[in-house]
Design an enzyme around this catalytic site. Structure first.
Site, PDB file in Angstrom:
ATOM      1  CG  ASP A 238      -2.742  -0.665  -7.575  1.00 16.18           C
ATOM      2  OD1 ASP A 238      -1.890   0.218  -7.299  1.00 16.18           O
ATOM      3  OD2 ASP A 238      -2.477  -1.641  -8.282  1.00 16.18           O
TER       4      ASP A 238
ATOM      5  CG  ASN B 212       1.521   0.493   5.506  1.00 12.73           C
ATOM      6  OD1 ASN B 212       2.517   0.410   6.217  1.00 12.73           O
ATOM      7  ND2 ASN B 212       1.004  -0.562   4.864  1.00 12.73           N
TER       8      ASN B 212
ATOM      9  CE1 TYR C 279      11.005   0.685   0.971  1.00 15.97           C
ATOM     10  CE2 TYR C 279      13.006   1.071   2.209  1.00 15.97           C
ATOM     11  CZ  TYR C 279      11.646   0.858   2.185  1.00 15.97           C
ATOM     12  OH  TYR C 279      10.930   0.841   3.356  1.00 15.97           O
TER      13      TYR C 279
ATOM     14  CE  LYS D 187       9.218   3.673   2.083  1.00 13.49           C
ATOM     15  NZ  LYS D 187       7.764   3.737   2.358  1.00 13.49           N
TER      16      LYS D 187
ATOM     17  CB  THR E 178       7.090  -7.121   6.763  1.00 11.09           C
ATOM     18  OG1 THR E 178       8.018  -6.366   5.978  1.00 11.09           O
ATOM     19  CG2 THR E 178       6.776  -6.383   8.056  1.00 11.09           C
TER      20      THR E 178
END
Ligand SMILES: NC(=O)c1ccc[n+]([C@@H]2O[C@H](COP(=O)([O-])OP(=O)(O)OC[C@H]3O[C@@H](n4cnc5c(N)ncnc54)[C@H](OP(=O)(O)O)[C@@H]3O)[C@@H](O)[C@H]2O)c1
Length: 246
Positions: free
Chosen positions: A60, A87, A165, A169, A200
């Site tokens: 984790d 990832n 998010y 990034k 996904t």
């Protein structure tokens, strides 16, 4: 020659799983980093049935004890690491609204995994990557992290204006550039991959690309030869390996 060793975080499903499959298909030993032992073991078992040397590693990325334990285990089992794919990533539901409606809690949640987790894993694995003749680090970014893309009114991504998010990034891209600069002059290359919008669990399968297409962008950077770039950001276009503006 012993096979190359690749660790992929969040490899039990989605783009991470397909990246492990592609790297394993090249003969690499793939270490399936997963926070769920059950899901990680299952993913490794699936790849093993395909003839891939896949092994589960309990990881984790937000748990510093597990990160340290994973590094110790990889050192004991393999003595080095050739490829690290950062990832594992999340898009907290609470962080999907307008910036002014976004809580600091949602920001922290996104950054814990998408940014701090990458730094923790990279720092723990770097001593092992330094033992590789050709270490490769691939951070799985997003075009939503590109200020040039999200600030361009002609881009479809201009319409997406959440904070958690995308900004995590963007920070990840800064992390890529900083490590690439520190490691310039070593055999280790550090790059950001943009998988593109892939179907996904992260986006309830709304993406129009396949996870394999996304994984192909990661694969290209994980298997760069010595003449390849470092500190680059690429992927997401129809033709794999195309540069993305920062
Ligand atoms: N799909 C897209 O369109 C897209 C576009 C650009 C970038 N990306 C990036 O691609 C990467 C993979 O995403 P995906 O689309 O394949 O999503 P996904 O199917 O939801 O997979 C995410 C993976 O990350 C793991 N993970 C999450 N938090 C973790 C933690 N703290 N420690 C370890 N593993 C953790 C998940 O594990 P669990 O199964 O335990 O939850 C899962 O294995 C992410 O970094 C994402 O931001 C995706």
């Amino acid at each position: 020659m012993t096979s190359r060793i690749a660790l992929i975080t969040g490899a039990n499903k989605g783009i991470g799983f397909e990246t492990a499959r592609l790297l394993g298909g090249e003969g690499m030993t793939v270490l399936i980093g997963a926070r769920s032992a059950d899901l990680g073991e299952k993913a490794a078992a699936t790849l093993s049935t395909e003839g891939i040397d896949a092994r589960f590693v309990h990881l984790d990325v937000t748990d510093s004890d597990l990160v340290e334990a994973a590094a110790k285990q990889i050192e004991a089992d393999h003595g080095r690491l050739d490829v690290l794919v950062n990832n594992a990533g999340i898009s907290p539901a609470e962080g999907m609204g307008a910036p002014s409606a976004t809580s600091v809690r949602a920001m922290r949640e996104a950054y814990e995994t998408n940014v701090f987790g990458v730094i923790a894993v990279t720092n723990a694995m770097l001593p092992l990557l330094r033992r590789s003749p050709a270490g490769r680090i691939v951070n799985v970014g997003s075009e939503l992290g590109s200020l040039a893309v999200i600030g361009d009114p002609s881009s479809p991504s201009f319409q997406i204006n959440s904070l958690a998010y995308p900004s995590s990034k963007t920070a990840l891209n800064a992390v890529t550039v900083a490590y690439a600069k520190e490691l310039a002059g070593t055999p280790i290359k550090v790059n950001s991959a943009n998988p593109g919008y892939c179907a996904t669990d992260l986006n309830a399968h709304s993406g129009f690309r396949t996870p394999v297409q996304g994984a192909t962008e990661v694969f290209l950077l994980a298997t760069l030869d010595d003449g390849g770039p470092t500190g680059a950001f690429q992927g997401g276009a129809e033709e794999p390996g195309q540069p993305v503006p920062w």
